[in-house]
Write an enzyme that holds these catalytic residues in place. Structure first.
Site, mmCIF file in Angstrom:
data_model
loop_
_atom_site.group_PDB
_atom_site.id
_atom_site.type_symbol
_atom_site.label_atom_id
_atom_site.label_comp_id
_atom_site.label_asym_id
_atom_site.label_seq_id
_atom_site.Cartn_x
_atom_site.Cartn_y
_atom_site.Cartn_z
ATOM 1 N N LYS A 1 -56.523 33.624 -19.281
ATOM 2 C CA LYS A 1 -56.480 34.046 -17.667
ATOM 3 C C LYS A 1 -55.291 33.220 -17.123
ATOM 4 O O LYS A 1 -55.558 31.984 -17.042
ATOM 5 C CB LYS A 1 -57.688 33.877 -17.040
ATOM 6 C CG LYS A 1 -57.915 33.841 -15.654
ATOM 7 C CD LYS A 1 -57.644 35.071 -14.902
ATOM 8 C CE LYS A 1 -57.600 36.511 -15.493
ATOM 9 N NZ LYS A 1 -58.004 37.618 -14.897
ATOM 10 N N HIS B 1 -62.927 45.624 -18.858
ATOM 11 C CA HIS B 1 -62.740 44.667 -17.881
ATOM 12 C C HIS B 1 -64.330 44.026 -17.725
ATOM 13 O O HIS B 1 -65.243 44.605 -17.991
ATOM 14 C CB HIS B 1 -62.491 45.355 -16.438
ATOM 15 C CG HIS B 1 -62.476 44.436 -15.393
ATOM 16 N ND1 HIS B 1 -63.464 44.289 -14.526
ATOM 17 C CD2 HIS B 1 -61.402 43.578 -15.063
ATOM 18 C CE1 HIS B 1 -63.156 43.325 -13.720
ATOM 19 N NE2 HIS B 1 -62.087 42.902 -14.059
HETATM 20 O O1 GKR Z 1 -63.323 35.861 -13.279
HETATM 21 O O2 GKR Z 1 -61.572 35.026 -12.213
HETATM 22 C C1 GKR Z 1 -62.095 35.822 -13.167
HETATM 23 C C2 GKR Z 1 -60.999 36.905 -13.298
HETATM 24 O O3 GKR Z 1 -59.859 36.794 -12.820
HETATM 25 C C3 GKR Z 1 -61.604 38.339 -12.570
HETATM 26 O O4 GKR Z 1 -61.798 38.080 -11.127
HETATM 27 C C4 GKR Z 1 -60.898 39.459 -12.797
HETATM 28 O O5 GKR Z 1 -61.511 40.465 -12.067
HETATM 29 O O6 GKR Z 1 -61.733 39.527 -15.200
HETATM 30 C C5 GKR Z 1 -60.965 40.025 -13.969
HETATM 31 C C6 GKR Z 1 -59.634 40.479 -14.566
HETATM 32 O O7 GKR Z 1 -59.276 40.836 -16.000
HETATM 33 O O8 GKR Z 1 -58.723 40.785 -13.878
HETATM 34 MG MG MG Z 2 -57.393 41.730 -15.334
#
Ligand code: GKR
Ligand code: MG
Length: 416
Positions: free
Chosen positions: A170, A301
């Protein structure tokens, strides 16, 4: 119709809070808890069903109570037509109905909706830069990961504990060169020839130019795909002129209405389907058919969730033959004793999760745990941990002016 009618006689909607660690993403830091909405139904002949979705959806479900109570949970097509609201609000109702109907049929949900393509589903390690959790309350990786080395340590914990072979970065919180270095070190520690896949997702904070630069820089590390590096479908189509790394999305392509534009522009190669966002487990199966017809890949997702959403996604993935990537899951970030299902959390083994053989979803609500999570929500708003961000970025200001706002400081896009 012949067979005796099943009738939903009870509907209970419960907002709950689930502890969240200080995970970093492109807009800021996660709050100290995440809100979820739990839907429970019971039929007049005693079959129960449960569903889960994002927070803030209770009023939507309540607004549909007039037809849900009295409806036959097996009459799913009618139910989808009767639903008034968002796909996110509908998904827990659908899950609960499928749970009860499959129990009545004596089958696991994935078999009830046409049969399973697999007996176990493979998942990816969802890795975040993060601050140390205030109370080390998490199941794993409570420590900080604020640089590439710390990130690799987190990945080692995940691989050691759950056996994942796919690793998701991420990204998007630190500048792109940090993400590139994290990718390089992760690949060095988890070689492709040992079967490890690595993907990255900065949630659309890079311009096309920056996306091209990052793609060029990580190509040699054989990325599985680049997820939402930049903004629109057209932006991704432009990026694809400069790299062979597949593109993936749960943003610019995240609804059925985005399929035609993507077919025309050809920006996204892999869809991250999600029964919460696309409107149910049956909708996830339909996404699979679309991907087969269009020649796109299908992944999964996720957001922070509890065991009901994890079980629902497990059945959706088991029942969808077109799934050809390890699906995302936030479930390891759910506290070991923080779930609401009887018997504790569902378990990963060698990166997989077995499909339960019990009729229905295969999970039952622990009413005491549910009550505890509901009570936690009434204890007041979550901390937005702004002090943590300010320790890294003293100049940070809340984008919407509220210092107690969600996802502080909610950085705008694109950032680089
Ligand atoms: O949990 O911060 C998070 C993710 O960034 C989430 O908000 C996203 O919706 O998991 C997600 C993604 O793959 O974009
Ligand atoms: Mg994403």
């Amino acid at each position: 119709m012949g067979q005796p009618q099943m009738k939903i006689s009870k509907l209970i909607v419960t907002p709950v809070a689930t502890h969240d660690q200080p995970l970093l993403n492109s807009t800021g830091v996660h709050e100290s808890y995440r809100e979820r909405t739990i839907v429970q139904i019971e039929t007049s002949d005693g079959y129960t069903g449960v569903g889960e979705t994002h927070g803030g959806k209770a009023s939507e479900v309540e607004a549909n109570r007039d037809w849900i109570v009295g409806h036959d949970p097996r009459q799913m097509t009618k139910a989808r037509l009767l639903w008034k609201g968002t796909p996110q609000g509908w998904s827990p109702v659908e899950t609960a109905m499928l749970d009860a109907a499959a129990k009545e049929a004596g089958m696991p949900v994935c078999d009830y909706i046409g049969g399973r393509a697999r007996d176990k589903v493979e998942w990816a390690a969802y890795l975040f830069y993060k601050f140390a959790d205030e109370n080390s309350q998490g199941e794993i990786a409570n420590g900080e990961a604020l640089d590439p080395e710390g990130f690799v340590k987190q990945a080692e914990e995940f691989v050691e504990r759950y056996g994942f072979k796919a690793l998701k970065i991420k990204g998007g919180f630190f500048e792109p060169d940090i993400d590139i270095e994290t990718f390089r070190l992760l690949r060095k520690r988890f070689p492709k020839q040992d079967g490890y896949e690595i993907r990255i997702d900065p949630n659309a904070v890079w311009t096309i130019e920056t996306s091209i630069r990052v793609a060029k820089a990580i190509e040699e590390y054989e990325p599985q795909y680049l997820e939402d590096p930049t903004d629109s479908i057209a932006d991704h189509a432009e990026l694809k002129k400069h790299t062979d790394i597949p593109t993936a999305s749960n943003m610019c392509v995240s609804a059925f209405s985005h399929v035609k534009p993507n077919a025309q522009l050809g920006g996204i190669d892999v869809i991250l389907g999600d029964h919460h966002h696309w409107g149910g487990i049956l909708a996830y199966k339909e996404t699979g058919v679309l991907c087969r017809v269009m020649g796109w890949g299908l992944s999964g997702h996720s957001n922070n969730s509890l065991g009901v959403s994890q079980a629902a996604m497990l059945h959706a993935c088991a029942a969808t033959p077109e799934l050809n990537f390890q699906a995302d899951t936030h479930y390891p970030w759910t506290d070991t004793d923080g779930d609401i299902i009887k018997g504790g959390k569902l378990q990963f083994k060698d990166g997989f999760m077995e499909v339960p053989d019990a009729p229905g979803l295969g999970v039952e609500i622990d009413e005491d745990a549910l009550a505890e999570r509901a009570e936690a929500l009434k204890m007041g708003p979550p901390s937005n941990r702004s002090e943590m961000i300010l320790s890294l970025d003293p100049k940070a200001k809340p984008r919407d002016g509220s210092w107690t706002g969600f996802n502080f400081p909610n950085y705008s896009k694109p950032r680089w």
